[in-house]
Design an enzyme around this catalytic site. Structure first.
Site, PDB file in Angstrom:
ATOM      1  N   ARG A 258      -3.878   4.951  -0.756  1.00 46.55           N
ATOM      2  CA  ARG A 258      -2.789   5.007  -1.725  1.00 46.55           C
ATOM      3  C   ARG A 258      -3.413   4.788  -3.101  1.00 46.55           C
ATOM      4  NH1 ARG A 258       0.384  -0.031  -1.549  1.00 46.55           N
ATOM      5  NH2 ARG A 258      -0.522  -0.399  -3.601  1.00 46.55           N
ATOM      6  N   HIS A 262       2.362   0.816  -4.922  1.00 42.49           N
ATOM      7  CA  HIS A 262       3.266   1.024  -3.774  1.00 42.49           C
ATOM      8  C   HIS A 262       4.496   1.799  -4.230  1.00 42.49           C
ATOM      9  CE1 HIS A 262       6.113   0.299  -0.583  1.00 42.49           C
ATOM     10  NE2 HIS A 262       6.881  -0.380  -1.396  1.00 42.49           N
ATOM     11  N   TYR A 271      -3.706  -7.413  -6.478  1.00 44.02           N
ATOM     12  CA  TYR A 271      -4.246  -7.648  -5.138  1.00 44.02           C
ATOM     13  C   TYR A 271      -5.405  -6.748  -4.736  1.00 44.02           C
ATOM     14  CZ  TYR A 271      -0.707  -3.987  -4.361  1.00 44.02           C
ATOM     15  OH  TYR A 271       0.048  -2.859  -4.450  1.00 44.02           O
TER      16      TYR A 271
END
Lengths: 368, 326
Positions: A258, A262, A271
């Site tokens: 990805r 998100h 993160y």
């Protein structure tokens, strides 16, 4: 009583055909008709640019939250390329490329993310379900569709998409299990993009691969380089052929990434590292596919420029159409529609209640 | 005409509809060879085969989720969840998808499925086998929630539910399964979903109930007549959602007094909605506060005390007198 090893069926392969440098394993190269390759490239380019445009629209406040697909185009298109119109495609919420391939108009996507239910309407000749947001829940619908196909003795299939996080949900396991037990013609395409919001793949499961989970249900599984459209296509072809011939379900784990957040409401810098993202940027499915097509003589740099202009125009026209539509779709009374075949009295009463209220407000405004 | 138990009546409805319509498929845990733990699907597998009467793996979400897919495809799945107390496993599929796919697809797809599940207390069962959580489903837009009260209404309502173009939750009272027999006409009979019935006319008091509570309610109504000469009008809701408020509105406007009886918990139960509708539509006709006789707001106790949890004829009579004396 002896203690003997049980031979559990299941050979797990990792399949890669075209690497990031454009190196091709010719012994594994699938036979894909040139016109199909050219069409796949066009939709891949279109979905990449559309994804970028959607992000702009979101940042400008012209649409709401959405989940960008960048980096996952090959994992989607290599799989749906095998589907016929009469087959069923069941997406989660990051399958825009697959949806465009199947015929979803660009403005439908804009409308959905623009907050209008009308975008969820799948064109009548397209057998796809609308996007499903609760993770893994849609896998069971695909199994039900495939089961019904089998009941009606058709040779159609269902193909369902989901991510790595979905493999932790109960519905994933129930879906694989039902598909195995009833030998439903369904293809499970896992887009293992390494992240479920902030949770890395390594924290999702202790298992070495996701594909091996299929074996627990007596279902074949394979892992592929998901950024390699040739590998995805090859695995999907095996799976689709098997399903059409009555061989039941298959799970394909596409190793992909990805590249973006998100959803637009997420900040991945919290993160994960930039280095990781840069590493995966080098494995980009679009540039890799373009290298392959160029070497094959199906694409020249000038053609890419022409295509870029074409898709830019196509996207701009869709944005114009969608924004015009959104201006005309403001009647709040529409929100009462489509709950039942026939509107129940309580809903009808409430619709009238709001209609009355709106009419009164309008009158008050016009009276100044 | 044949006298049937509710189990037989539901079995008859399934059989008749399966004969007529090959889109109808029955699936669930133990519904095939075993005929269901209450024998509701007894014999169907012999008649219609394993393709149409399917023993599934033990997975409620799987049963409901795949039923949704089948229904979207154009079949008419009737799935059985063995006990409504286990339907929380599948609640997500019902709320997030069955009830929403028509809306989400803007009318392109619908989910014509029926979820059958035994509900309610009174059969001396284990934990999780005695609850009446119909309010959960009645609260969800896009769903219909039906509870028959007798063999005849069960047969008629199940036929309507299977033919309905939208998802229907169909709760069957375990306590009523074999409680009594009733004439169920041979010829097909349906009851439109969303319509209640006046089962006893009266002028003094309106009693609204459904499902297993119809029996103590009717018994209480008979005692009110015999002992006190009170004419109670008794209404059987049959469908909880969408709620038909027309009959009880008319009735309350006539009697001025009302009593709602259900075995679901009191707070936020169906009775709360019924009382609210009475307030909205019949407040100026009321002679007394509307009363509720319900299960208590406690977890249904294990069976040694379950009869104390359930509304009884005595409790209904006490509430009725209180209402009448006001």
């Amino acid at each position: 009583m002896p203690r003997i090893q049980i031979d559990i069926a299941g050979r797990l392969d990792h399949l890669a055909i075209l690497d990031e440098n454009g190196w091709l394993d010719k012994t594994l190269e699938p036979e894909i008709p040139p016109e199909l390759l050219i069409k796949l490239h066009r939709i891949m380019l279109l979905s990449r640019r559309f994804d970028e445009r959607l992000l702009n629209l979101q940042r400008q406040g012209r649409i709401g939250t959405f989940g960008p697909i960048k980096g996952q185009e090959a994992a989607q298109l290599g799989a749906v390329a095998l589907l016929r119109d009469s087959d069923w495609m069941v997406p989660c919420f990051r399958e825009m490329a697959a949806m465009l391939w199947r015929g979803t108009p660009l403005e439908g996507v804009i409308l959905t993310y623009g907050g209008f239910n009308e975008g969820g309407r799948i064109p009548d000749n397209q057998n796809d379900l609308p996007i499903a947001i609760p993770v893994a829940s849609q896998l069971l619908h695909a199994v039900g569709l495939a089961w019904a196909i089998k009941y009606r003795q058709k040779d159609d299939i269902a193909m369902v998409f989901f991510g790595d996080g979905a493999t932790s949900e109960g519905d994933f396991h129930e879906a694989l299990n039902f598909a195995g037990v009833f030998q439903a013609p369904v293809i499970f395409v896992c887009q293992n993009n390494q992240w479920a919001i902030s949770i890395p793949r390594s924290k999702q499961t202790r298992a070495k691969t996701l594909a091996q989970k299929a074996f627990a249900y007596g279902v074949p599984g394979i892992q592929v380089d998901g950024n390699d459209i040739l590998a995805v296509y090859t695995a999907a072809k095996e799976a689709v052929d098997r399903a059409r011939q009555g061989g039941g379900p298959t799970m394909i784990e596409c190793i992909t990434y990805r590249m973006m957040m998100h959803t637009t409401a997420d900040d991945p810098r919290r993160y994960r590292t930039e280095e990781e993202v840069e590493k995966w940027a080098k494995r980009d499915p679009l540039s890799r596919f373009q290298k392959y097509l160029t070497v094959k003589g199906l694409l020249v740099p000038e053609k890419i420029d022409v295509l870029e202009k074409e898709v830019e125009t196509e996207i701009q026209e869709a944005v114009n159409r969608a924004e015009k539509q959104m201006k005309n779709l403001t009647d709040p009374l529409h929100m009462f529609e489509h709950h039942f075949a026939d509107m129940p009295v309580n809903v009808l009463d409430q619709q009238q209640e709001l209609a009355q209220e709106l009419a009164e407000q309008k009158e008050e405004q016009s009276n100044g | 005409m044949a006298k049937m138990t509710m189990v037989q009546a539901i079995n008859t409805a399934l059989r008749q509809e399966m004969e007529k319509d090959d889109r109808v498929i029955v699936l669930g845990e133990d519904v095939g060879r075993d005929g269901g733990v209450f024998r509701v699907t007894d014999g169907l597998i012999d008649e219609f085969g394993e393709q149409r009467v399917v023993d599934t793996p033990l997975a409620e979400s799987g049963i409901v989720g795949t039923s949704i897919g089948m229904a979207v495809y154009g079949l008419r799945p009737v799935c059985e969840i063995q006990f409504s107390g286990f339907s929380y496993y599948n609640f997500h599929q019902i709320e997030s998808h069955a009830a929403r796919l028509r809306w989400r697809s803007q009318g392109r797809y619908s989910v014509p499925m029926v979820l059958r599940a035994p509900y309610g207390a009174g059969v001396r069962a284990l934990e999780h086998h005695s609850e009446s959580k119909e309010a959960f489903y009645a609260h969800i837009p896009g769903l219909k929630m039906v509870i028959p009260s007798s063999p005849r209404t069960a047969r008629a309502l199940l036929l309507s539910a299977i033919r309905d173009p939208d998802p229907v939750i169909f709760f069957e009272s375990k306590a009523l399964y074999r409680a009594f027999r009733e004439e169920v006409p041979e010829e097909e009979e349906t009851i439109p979903l969303g319509t209640s019935q006046v089962v006893q006319e009266g002028k003094d008091l309106t009693m609204v109930a459904y499902g297993a509570m119809m029996r103590p309610t009717l018994e209480a109504a008979a005692l009110l007549k015999d002992r006190d000469g009170i004419d109670a009008e008794v209404i059987d809701l049959l469908t909880i959602a969408p709620l038909d408020d027309e009959l009880f509105t008319q009735s309350v406007r006539k009697t001025g007094r009302a009593l709602v009886i259900h075995e679901a918990h009191r707070s936020f139960g169906p009775g709360a909605e019924i009382v609210a509708r009475i307030m909205e539509k019949s407040f100026f006709y009321l002679e007394a506060p509307v009363a509720r006789v319900t299960g208590f707001d406690i977890i249904v106790p294990l069976f040694s005390r379950e009869n104390s949890y359930l509304p009884t004829v005595t409790r209904i009579l006490t509430a009725a007198h209180k209402t009448l004396d006001t």
